[in-house]
Design a protein around this motif. Structure first.
Motif, PDB file in Angstrom:
ATOM      1  N   HIS A 119      -4.348   6.012   0.728  1.00  0.00           N
ATOM      2  CA  HIS A 119      -5.795   5.795   0.578  1.00  0.00           C
ATOM      3  C   HIS A 119      -6.471   5.363   1.875  1.00  0.00           C
ATOM      4  CE1 HIS A 119      -5.926   6.269  -3.784  1.00  0.00           C
ATOM      5  NE2 HIS A 119      -4.716   5.740  -3.765  1.00  0.00           N
ATOM      6  N   ARG A 124      -4.253  -4.186  -5.968  1.00  0.00           N
ATOM      7  CA  ARG A 124      -3.198  -3.365  -6.555  1.00  0.00           C
ATOM      8  C   ARG A 124      -2.636  -4.104  -7.766  1.00  0.00           C
ATOM      9  NH1 ARG A 124      -5.243  -0.492  -3.267  1.00  0.00           N
ATOM     10  NH2 ARG A 124      -4.233   0.911  -1.770  1.00  0.00           N
ATOM     11  N   HIS A 147      -4.971  11.615  -6.958  1.00  0.00           N
ATOM     12  CA  HIS A 147      -5.693  11.181  -5.761  1.00  0.00           C
ATOM     13  C   HIS A 147      -5.640  12.223  -4.650  1.00  0.00           C
ATOM     14  CE1 HIS A 147      -5.281   9.515  -1.646  1.00  0.00           C
ATOM     15  NE2 HIS A 147      -6.489   9.084  -1.927  1.00  0.00           N
ATOM     16  N   GLU A 163       0.823  -1.225   0.000  1.00  0.00           N
ATOM     17  CA  GLU A 163       0.000   0.000   0.000  1.00  0.00           C
ATOM     18  C   GLU A 163       0.850   1.265   0.000  1.00  0.00           C
ATOM     19  OE1 GLU A 163      -3.854   0.775   1.306  1.00  0.00           O
ATOM     20  OE2 GLU A 163      -3.602  -0.679   2.930  1.00  0.00           O
ATOM     21  N   CYS A 190      -8.696   4.870   4.913  1.00  0.00           N
ATOM     22  CA  CYS A 190     -10.115   5.274   4.913  1.00  0.00           C
ATOM     23  C   CYS A 190     -10.320   6.723   5.365  1.00  0.00           C
ATOM     24  CB  CYS A 190     -10.888   4.339   5.832  1.00  0.00           C
ATOM     25  SG  CYS A 190     -12.618   4.802   5.992  1.00  0.00           S
ATOM     26  N   ARG A 232      -8.605  13.787  -2.351  1.00  0.00           N
ATOM     27  CA  ARG A 232      -8.634  13.399  -0.939  1.00  0.00           C
ATOM     28  C   ARG A 232      -8.592  14.639  -0.036  1.00  0.00           C
ATOM     29  NH1 ARG A 232      -7.999   8.781   2.473  1.00  0.00           N
ATOM     30  NH2 ARG A 232      -8.150   9.737   4.510  1.00  0.00           N
ATOM     31  N   PHE A 242      -8.774  -0.321   8.119  1.00  0.00           N
ATOM     32  CA  PHE A 242      -9.061   0.888   7.335  1.00  0.00           C
ATOM     33  C   PHE A 242      -8.006   1.108   6.252  1.00  0.00           C
ATOM     34  CE2 PHE A 242     -11.190   1.671  11.412  1.00  0.00           C
ATOM     35  CZ  PHE A 242     -12.477   1.925  10.953  1.00  0.00           C
ATOM     36  N   SER A 290      -4.063   1.449   4.795  1.00  0.00           N
ATOM     37  CA  SER A 290      -2.946   2.275   5.262  1.00  0.00           C
ATOM     38  C   SER A 290      -2.422   3.033   4.051  1.00  0.00           C
ATOM     39  CB  SER A 290      -1.846   1.406   5.876  1.00  0.00           C
ATOM     40  OG  SER A 290      -1.273   0.593   4.877  1.00  0.00           O
TER      41      SER A 290
HETATM   42  C1  HEM Z   1     -16.066   0.664   9.814  1.00  0.00           C
HETATM   43  C2  HEM Z   1     -16.297   1.361   8.712  1.00  0.00           C
HETATM   44  C3  HEM Z   1     -15.337   1.473   7.553  1.00  0.00           C
HETATM   45  C4  HEM Z   1     -14.299   0.660   7.165  1.00  0.00           C
HETATM   46  C5  HEM Z   1     -13.790  -0.609   7.844  1.00  0.00           C
HETATM   47  C6  HEM Z   1     -13.708   1.251   5.990  1.00  0.00           C
HETATM   48  C7  HEM Z   1     -12.628   0.739   5.307  1.00  0.00           C
HETATM   49  C8  HEM Z   1     -12.004   1.340   4.237  1.00  0.00           C
HETATM   50  C9  HEM Z   1     -10.879   0.797   3.519  1.00  0.00           C
HETATM   51  C10 HEM Z   1     -10.212  -0.540   3.812  1.00  0.00           C
HETATM   52  C11 HEM Z   1     -10.539   1.695   2.548  1.00  0.00           C
HETATM   53  C12 HEM Z   1      -9.426   1.535   1.510  1.00  0.00           C
HETATM   54  C13 HEM Z   1      -8.151   2.019   2.099  1.00  0.00           C
HETATM   55  C14 HEM Z   1      -6.957   1.754   1.245  1.00  0.00           C
HETATM   56  O1  HEM Z   1      -7.031   1.471   0.035  1.00  0.00           O
HETATM   57  O2  HEM Z   1      -5.860   1.860   1.831  1.00  0.00           O
HETATM   58  C15 HEM Z   1     -11.455   2.797   2.642  1.00  0.00           C
HETATM   59  C16 HEM Z   1     -11.419   3.915   1.836  1.00  0.00           C
HETATM   60  C17 HEM Z   1     -12.345   4.936   1.897  1.00  0.00           C
HETATM   61  N1  HEM Z   1     -13.371   5.069   2.792  1.00  0.00           N
HETATM   62 FE1  HEM Z   1     -13.819   3.801   4.308  1.00  0.00          FE
HETATM   63  N2  HEM Z   1     -14.397   2.401   5.703  1.00  0.00           N
HETATM   64  C18 HEM Z   1     -15.396   2.586   6.628  1.00  0.00           C
HETATM   65  C19 HEM Z   1     -16.287   3.636   6.700  1.00  0.00           C
HETATM   66  C20 HEM Z   1     -16.302   4.728   5.868  1.00  0.00           C
HETATM   67  C21 HEM Z   1     -17.226   5.824   5.961  1.00  0.00           C
HETATM   68  C22 HEM Z   1     -18.326   5.957   7.018  1.00  0.00           C
HETATM   69  C23 HEM Z   1     -16.929   6.680   4.937  1.00  0.00           C
HETATM   70  C24 HEM Z   1     -17.567   8.006   4.572  1.00  0.00           C
HETATM   71  C25 HEM Z   1     -18.057   8.840   5.430  1.00  0.00           C
HETATM   72  C26 HEM Z   1     -15.788   6.127   4.225  1.00  0.00           C
HETATM   73  C27 HEM Z   1     -15.162   6.720   3.145  1.00  0.00           C
HETATM   74  C28 HEM Z   1     -14.051   6.219   2.503  1.00  0.00           C
HETATM   75  C29 HEM Z   1     -13.416   6.881   1.367  1.00  0.00           C
HETATM   76  C30 HEM Z   1     -13.850   8.189   0.718  1.00  0.00           C
HETATM   77  C31 HEM Z   1     -12.332   6.076   0.986  1.00  0.00           C
HETATM   78  C32 HEM Z   1     -11.348   6.329  -0.135  1.00  0.00           C
HETATM   79  C33 HEM Z   1     -10.111   7.003   0.450  1.00  0.00           C
HETATM   80  C34 HEM Z   1      -9.049   7.323  -0.581  1.00  0.00           C
HETATM   81  O3  HEM Z   1      -9.023   6.782  -1.686  1.00  0.00           O
HETATM   82  O4  HEM Z   1      -8.212   8.170  -0.237  1.00  0.00           O
HETATM   83  N3  HEM Z   1     -15.437   4.936   4.815  1.00  0.00           N
HETATM   84  N4  HEM Z   1     -12.330   2.577   3.682  1.00  0.00           N
END
Ligand code: HEM
Length: 396
Positions: free
Chosen positions: A339, A283, A86, A55, A341, A90, A334, A336
């Motif tokens: 990207h 990836r 990105h 990552e 979360c 972001r 989430f 690391s």
């Molecule tokens: C327990 C709840 C959640 C989990 C476990 C989770 C998990 C993740 C994971 C694994 C990724 C990808 C990270 C990566 O590629 O390194 C991600 C990306 C993302 N998540 Fe979450 N998510 C959660 C809740 C939310 C919520 C509530 C929102 C919006 C309010 C959200 C918005 C996003 C966005 C916008 C991305 C893209 C970030 C980027 O590309 O920079 N997520 N999430």
């Protein structure tokens, strides 16, 4: 033919990962830290350090892929892009999702939504499904608020979310799934466009408003709002339900939390470590890369197995055990790197600060009706349902 020095896990299939990923992860670890899975046409990475390395190094492993399932499902979302594109998008959404904004703005929405959903849940009475009748509407309402679509019914948010997710996972190319995704895109785009028009000249703390303020064009505002809808409903929903399930299996731990020995924030960390709602990130190798002694040829697809990393025995003692008393350590629920979360603070607040304390305070004796709940899914993993009971004398 693909040539690789990676050991091969010939029999690993998507069906096995969907049914019982943890048994597969144990098998993979024995074969090697980086394994070639011919039936999946991918390299699989199980170790926490290796997953984090993949990552962190976008120059070696890019997120952009020729046929990105995320782009197919929702358009030019930030999660399908490398730097620097990105980073611009972001940075635009971050101001809506910082811990301070969650505490000062969104927490009050979460509390109001929880109270509203609880009222209906109580009326359903013991036997109601915590996952479908509480966690789902609650997560969808919260998301609608944070994204900036407060007038969209939660049922529409849920339907769109499911359609986007189904299309992301539609590796077989089922045309019915793609058709439902097209409909969801058209509906969501219309709602987002309406909100963009309403916001003209004004601002609020929502993701849509922040993206507009940062100058993102409408197609990117739409795509990234849909990304949040796809990723912000079923993950919090599953974590909320998984937590109640896990605590019911460990009444001693629930008692310690209720006695104030441990916090619901600790429960949250352990639930997402033990049973992350997302099990894999994808990836693609940009160049020939040696990863932990294994050659990954340029162009290869790689799955970062978050569920395996979170139970890496080199990082977590007795990794399969649910233990809220664990010393807090970094995990990958989430993700690391760049990207990681964007919504983790919103999820944490809505579940650990609001929903769980409210449910355990208001529904004394809250527990699953029976003991046969079974987790399902690989790309997205959770309990399909969790009928619960409580001492309903308190409702009268
Ligand atoms: C327990 C709840 C959640 C989990 C476990 C989770 C998990 C993740 C994971 C694994 C990724 C990808 C990270 C990566 O590629 O390194 C991600 C990306 C993302 N998540 Fe979450 N998510 C959660 C809740 C939310 C919520 C509530 C929102 C919006 C309010 C959200 C918005 C996003 C966005 C916008 C991305 C893209 C970030 C980027 O590309 O920079 N997520 N999430």
């Amino acid at each position: 033919m693909r040539v690789s020095a990676a050991p091969s896990a010939d029999r690993v299939t998507l069906e096995q990962l969907t049914e019982d990923p943890y048994t597969v992860y144990d098998r993979l670890r024995v074969i090697g830290p980086v394994v070639w899975a011919p039936q999946l046409d991918r390299f699989l990475v199980t170790g926490l350090d290796d997953c984090r390395f993949v990552e962190a190094n976008e120059d070696l492993f890019e997120i952009e892929q020729e046929d990105s399932p995320l782009k197919r499902a929702m358009g030019e979302v930030m999660l399908s892009k490398n730097e620097p594109e990105h980073g611009v998008e972001r940075a635009a959404v971050n101001p809506a999702l910082r811990p301070k904004v969650i505490a000062e703005v969104w927490r009050a929405h979460f509390e109001a939504n929880a109270a509203r959903v609880l009222k209906r849940f109580r009326r359903l009475g013991p036997g109601a499904d915590l996952n479908a009748d509480f966690a789902l509407p609650y997560a969808a309402m919260n998301l609608a608020a944070v994204v900036g679509l407060p007038d969209v019914p939660w049922t529409a948010v849920q339907r769109w979310s499911l359609a986007f997710i189904a299309e992301v996972a539609n590796v077989q190319g089922d045309p019915r799934v793609s058709e439902a995704n097209d409909i969801a895109n058209a509906e969501a785009d219309a709602a987002i466009d309406q909100r963009i028009a309403e916001l003209a000249g004004s601002a609020d703390p929502s993701m849509i408003s922040m993206m507009l303020r940062a100058g993102l064009p409408p197609d990117l505002v739409r795509a990234n709002a849909k990304l949040a809808i796809s990723g912000g409903v079923n993950e919090p929903q599953h974590v909320l339900t998984s937590g109640v399930h896990a605590l019911s299996r460990h009444p001693d731990q629930l008692a310690s939390v209720r006695a104030g020995e441990y916090t619901f924030a600790q429960v949250f960390d352990e639930v997402v470590r033990w049973m992350p709602p997302i099990h894999t990130l994808m990836r693609q190798a940009r160049v020939d890369v040696e990863l932990n002694g294994v050659m990954v040829p340029a162009g290869s697809l790689v799955w970062i197995l978050l569920g395996a990393a979170n139970r890496d025995p080199r990082h977590f003692e007795q990794p399969d055990r649910f233990m809220v008393s664990r010393t807090r350590k970094p995990h990958l629920a989430f993700g690391s790197g760049p990207h990681i979360c964007a919504g983790s603070w919103a999820a944490r607040s809505s579940i650990a600060e609001v929903a769980w304390p409210l449910l355990y305070d208001e529904l004394p004796g809250l527990a699953p009706v029976d003991d046969d709940a079974r987790f399902h899914g690989f790309f997205f993993r959770g309990l399909p349902g969790l009928p619960v009971t409580w001492n309903s004398e308190s409702d009268k």
